[in-house]
Design an enzyme around this catalytic site. Structure first.
Site, PDB file in Angstrom:
ATOM      1  N   SER A 278       0.963  -1.217   0.008  1.00  0.00           N
ATOM      2  CA  SER A 278      -0.096   0.009   0.167  1.00  0.00           C
ATOM      3  C   SER A 278       0.803   1.061  -0.055  1.00  0.00           C
ATOM      4  O   SER A 278       2.096   1.318  -0.103  1.00  0.00           O
ATOM      5  CB  SER A 278      -0.821  -0.010   1.106  1.00  0.00           C
ATOM      6  OG  SER A 278      -0.094   0.556   2.423  1.00  0.00           O
ATOM      7  N   HIS A 279       0.085   2.314   0.302  1.00  0.00           N
ATOM      8  CA  HIS A 279       0.995   3.658   0.575  1.00  0.00           C
ATOM      9  C   HIS A 279       0.844   3.959   2.107  1.00  0.00           C
ATOM     10  O   HIS A 279       1.015   5.064   2.294  1.00  0.00           O
ATOM     11  CB  HIS A 279       0.236   4.779  -0.361  1.00  0.00           C
ATOM     12  CG  HIS A 279       0.578   4.542  -1.899  1.00  0.00           C
ATOM     13  ND1 HIS A 279       0.198   5.457  -2.654  1.00  0.00           N
ATOM     14  CD2 HIS A 279       1.278   3.793  -2.492  1.00  0.00           C
ATOM     15  CE1 HIS A 279       0.682   5.070  -4.060  1.00  0.00           C
ATOM     16  NE2 HIS A 279       1.483   4.029  -3.902  1.00  0.00           N
TER      17      HIS A 279
END
Ligand SMILES: *[C@@H]1O[C@H](CO)[C@@H](O)[C@H](O)[C@H]1NC(C)=O
Ligand SMILES: *[C@@H]1O[C@H](CO)[C@@H](O)[C@H](O)[C@H]1NC(C)=O
Ligand SMILES: *[C@@H]1O[C@H](CO)[C@@H](O)[C@H](O)[C@H]1NC(C)=O
Ligand SMILES: *[C@@H]1O[C@H](CO)[C@@H](O)[C@H](O)[C@H]1NC(C)=O
Ligand SMILES: *[C@@H]1O[C@H](CO)[C@@H](O)[C@H](O)[C@H]1NC(C)=O
Ligand SMILES: *[C@@H]1O[C@H](CO)[C@@H](O)[C@H](O)[C@H]1NC(C)=O
Ligand SMILES: *[C@@H]1O[C@H](CO)[C@@H](O)[C@H](O)[C@H]1NC(C)=O
Ligand SMILES: *[C@@H]1O[C@H](CO)[C@@H](O)[C@H](O)[C@H]1NC(C)=O
Ligand SMILES: *[C@@H]1O[C@H](CO)[C@@H](O)[C@H](O)[C@H]1NC(C)=O
Ligand SMILES: *[C@@H]1O[C@H](CO)[C@@H](O)[C@H](O)[C@H]1NC(C)=O
Ligand SMILES: *[C@@H]1O[C@H](CO)[C@@H](O)[C@H](O)[C@H]1NC(C)=O
Ligand SMILES: *[C@@H]1O[C@H](CO)[C@@H](O)[C@H](O)[C@H]1NC(C)=O
Length: 455
Positions: A278-279
Site C-alpha cells: 500500500s501507501h
C-alpha cells in the site's frame, strides 16, 4: 404498503422477497459480536438490538448474464427494514446504482457474492453517485441508522467484487474516467461491517463519510490485476466527515493507502491490520481545497504490519498555495489542523519510507512550498515502537519528516524506532523545520530531492 407489519411471518416475508424454493432451512450466521480492542476512542457505541426472528428477507437473483439485481436487493431492504434481516446468500449482479440511505435497525448478511456489472464502465461514469470531494463516485451508498452488514469468512464466498480490471484497462487511454468506489457508507449513525471479502474495486474500496459510531472488523481486501495492468487508487478505507470509527483485525493487499484519514475524521482507531503493497496509514491528503478547513483529530493507530509499501506512518498536507499535481488531483491553500495523532507498535517490512511527514504534498517545487508554507498545522503527533526494515529505494534513508516552516508543526515526537536499511549502514532520516530534540532518530539535513507525488 406497510411492509413492516406484513412482513412479520417468516414464510410470508420470504415469499415477498421471492425466496428460492431451495431455501429449505438456510443457515444464517449469527451477527458477530464486535468489540473495539485493545483500544477504543473513549466514546461509547450505541447498542444494536437483536433483529426479529420472524422478519427475514432472502433475495433471489434474476436470470441472465447481463441482468440487474439492484431492485431485488432494494425491495428486500425495504421489506425487512426496521428490525429485520436481509440475506444475500446467492450470486447477484448489480447493474444500476443503489441508494440505500433509508436503512434503520436492519442486518444485512452477505454470505453469497455481489458483483458489479463491468460490461460498460461508461455507464457507471454517468450513473454513479457523485461527490465534490476528490471527484468521488460510488456504485451504491449505505446510510441511515443502526445497520450491521456481515458475512462469514469461513464459507469461501461472502464477497463484494467491483471487477476493477475493466476500469484499470480503460484509464490507460482515458485518465479522467470516473471510477466508482466499491462501498460507500454515507450518513450512517451506528453500524458495523464485518467478516467480508472485498475484491478489485475500480477505485477506493471503502469511503466512510458523514457517519458516526461505526465498527469495521475482519475484512479481507485485495486488488489484483491481470496482464500487468496498473491498479489505481485502491485505498482500503477513507474516512471523511466522520466521528468515532474503529477499523480493526483486517487484511489489505492493495496499491494505495491502506487507511486514509480525510478531512474531518475525528476519534478514529485503526488497529491490528496487516497491509501489503500500500501507501501506508495516511493522514490526508489535507489542505487540498483553498480556504476550506480540514480537521483530523484524536487518532490512534496501533499494531500494524506494513509490507512492501511506499510509506508506513504518513501525514500529507498540501502547501499554502494552490498548485497543479495530476489530472484529477490538484490543490493546496487549505486551512485547519492535524492534532493528537498516535502511531504505536508498527512492524515495517521492506517499505520505501517508514515515516513520512510532508507539508509539500503534490508539489515537486520545494522552493514554492517554502515560500507558501502550509496553512494547515500538525500538532501533538507521536510515532513510537516501530521496528523492522525499509527497502533499497532510499537507503540509507528510512523516511522524511519535513514541515514547511518551523511554526507549522509542533510537539511531533518520535520514540523507540529501530529500522534497519538494507545496506546495513546507519539509518538516516531527513528532517526539516521540526523540533529535532523530540525526535529519537538520526536526523540529517534534507537534500531537497523528494518525491511527494505518490498517491
Ligand atoms: C473519459 O471518461 C469520462 C467519464 O468519466 C468522459 O466524460 C470522457 O469523455 C472520457 N474521455 C475520453 C477521451 O474518452
Ligand atoms: C455528506 O453530507 C453532505 C451534506 O449533507 C453532502 O453534501 C454530501 O454529499 C454527503 N456525502 C459525502 C460523501 O460527502
Ligand atoms: C496484532 O495484529 C495481528 C493481526 O494483524 C494479531 O494477530 C496480533 O495478535 C496483534 N497483536 C497485538 C499485540 O495486539
Ligand atoms: C481564499 O481566500 C482568499 C482570501 O480571502 C482569497 O483571496 C482567495 O480568492 C480565496 N481562494 C479561493 C479559491 O476561494
Ligand atoms: C470540518 O469541520 C470544521 C469545524 O466544524 C468546519 O468548519 C469545516 O467546514 C469542516 N470541513 C469539511 C471539509 O467538512
Ligand atoms: C487523543 O486521541 C485518543 C484516541 O482517540 C483519545 O483516546 C485521547 O483522549 C485524545 N487525547 C486528548 C487529549 O484529547
Ligand atoms: C514483498 O516483496 C518481495 C519482493 O518483491 C516479495 O518477495 C514478497 O513476497 C512480498 N511480500 C508480500 C507479503 O507480499
Ligand atoms: C475533478 O475532475 C476534473 C476533471 O474531470 C478536474 O478538472 C478537477 O480538478 C477534479 N477535481 C479535483 C478536486 O480533483
Ligand atoms: C519554483 O517556485 C519558485 C517560487 O514560486 C519559482 O520562482 C520557481 O520558478 C519555481 N521553479 C520551477 C522549476 O517551477
Ligand atoms: C495561507 O498561507 C499563505 C502562505 O503561507 C498566506 O499568505 C495566507 O495568508 C494564509 N491564508 C490564511 C487564510 O491563513
Ligand atoms: C520499543 O519497541 C519495541 C518494539 O520494537 C518493544 O518491544 C519495546 O517494548 C519498546 N520499548 C519501550 C521502552 O516501549
Ligand atoms: C554504506 O556505507 C559504505 C561505507 O561508508 C558506503 O561505501 C556505501 O555507499 C553506503 N551505502 C549506502 C547505500 O549508503
Amino acid at each position: 404498503m406497510r411492509f413492516s407489519s406484513v412482513c412479520s411471518v417468516l414464510a410470508l416475508c420470504a415469499s415477498l422477497a421471492e425466496a428460492s424454493p431451495s431455501h429449505g432451512k438456510p443457515k444464517i450466521p449469527a451477527r458477530p459480536v464486535l468489540t473495539p480492542a485493545p483500544y477504543n476512542s473513549g466514546k461509547e457505541f450505541p447498542r444494536s438490538a437483536p433483529r426479529s426472528k420472524n422478519k427475514k428477507c432472502f433475495v433471489k437473483p434474476g436470470k441472465g448474464d447481463d441482468r440487474d439485481d439492484a431492485a431485488r436487493i432494494k425491495t428486500a431492504l425495504k421489506k425487512c427494514n426496521n428490525g429485520g434481516t436481509v440475506i444475500l446468500d446467492q450470486s447477484y449482479l448489480v447493474s444500476s446504482p443503489l441508494d440505500l440511505t433509508f436503512l434503520k435497525h436492519v442486518d444485512v448478511v452477505i454470505t453469497g457474492e455481489i458483483h458489479f456489472n463491468a460490461k460498460d464502465v461508461y455507464y457507471w461514469a454517468s450513473n454513479s453517485f457523485k461527490y465534490d470531494f476528490q471527484n468521488m463516485s460510488t456504485f451504491w451508498k449505505w446510510g441511515g441508522k443502526d445497520v450491521n452488514i456481515y458475512g462469514d469468512l469461513s464459507n469461501g464466498k461472502s464477497v463484494i467484487d467491483g471487477h476493477g480490471q475493466a476500469y484499470w484497462e480503460e484509464i490507460v487511454t482515458n485518465k479522467t474516467l470516473l471510477r466508482p468506489i466499491l462501498f460507500s457508507i454515507d450518513g450512517l449513525k451506528g453500524g458495523s461491517m464485518s467478516n467480508l471479502r472485498m475484491r478489485n474495486s475500480p477505485n477506493w474500496f471503502n469511503i466512510i463519510a458523514n457517519s458516526s459510531d461505526i465498527i469495521i472488523s475482519d475484512l479481507d481486501i485485495q486488488a489484483k490485476s491481470t496482464g500487468g495492468v496498473k491498479i489505481a487508487n485502491s485505498d482500503g478505507w477513507d474516512t471523511y466527515r466522520s466521528d468515532n470509527v474503529v477499523i480493526q483485525n483486517s487484511f489489505v493487499d492493495n496499491t494505495d493507502d491502506c487507511v486514509s484519514f480525510k478531512p474531518n475524521s475525528t476519534n478514529v482507531i485503526v488497529q491490528n491490520l496487516n497491509c501489503i503493497g500500500s501507501h501506508g496509514i495516511s493522514v490526508g491528503s489535507l489542505g487540498q481545497y483553498a480556504n476550506l478547513t480540514d480537521i483530523v483529530e484524536n487518532l490512534y493507530v496501533y499494531n500494524i504490519t506494513m509490507t512492501n509499501a511506499s510509506d508506513f506512518a504518513r501525514i500529507k498536507v498540501w502547501p499554502g498555495v494552490q498548485s497543479s499535481f495530476q489530472e484529477l488531483l490538484n490543490g493546496g491553500g487549505g486551512l485547519g489542523y492535524v492534532r493528537n495523532v498516535t502511531y504505536d507498535t508498527l512492524h515495517s517490512i521492506n517499505n520505501d519510507r517508514a515515516i513520512t511527514i510532508t507539508q509539500c504534498y503534490g508539489q515537486k517545487n520545494q522552493t514554492l512550498c517554502q515560500e507558501f508554507p502550509a496553512n494547515l498545522t500538525i500538532e501533538d503527533v507521536t510515532i513510537r515502537n516501530m521496528w523492522g526494515t525499509t527497502s533499497l529505494s532510499t537507503d540509507p534513508e528510512a523516511g522524511t519528516l519535513i514541515c514547511s516552516a518551523p511554526d507549522r508543526c509542533s510537539n511531533i515526537r518520535v520514540e523507540n524506532i529501530t529500522i534497519d536499511v538494507p545496506s546495513g549502514n546507519t539509518t538516516e532520516w531527513e528532517c526539516a523545520n521540526i523540533d529535532e530534540s523530540l525526535l529519537d532518530i538520526n536526523c540529517v539535513p534534507t537534500d531537497g530531492d523528494r518525491d511527494t507525488t505518490n498517491g
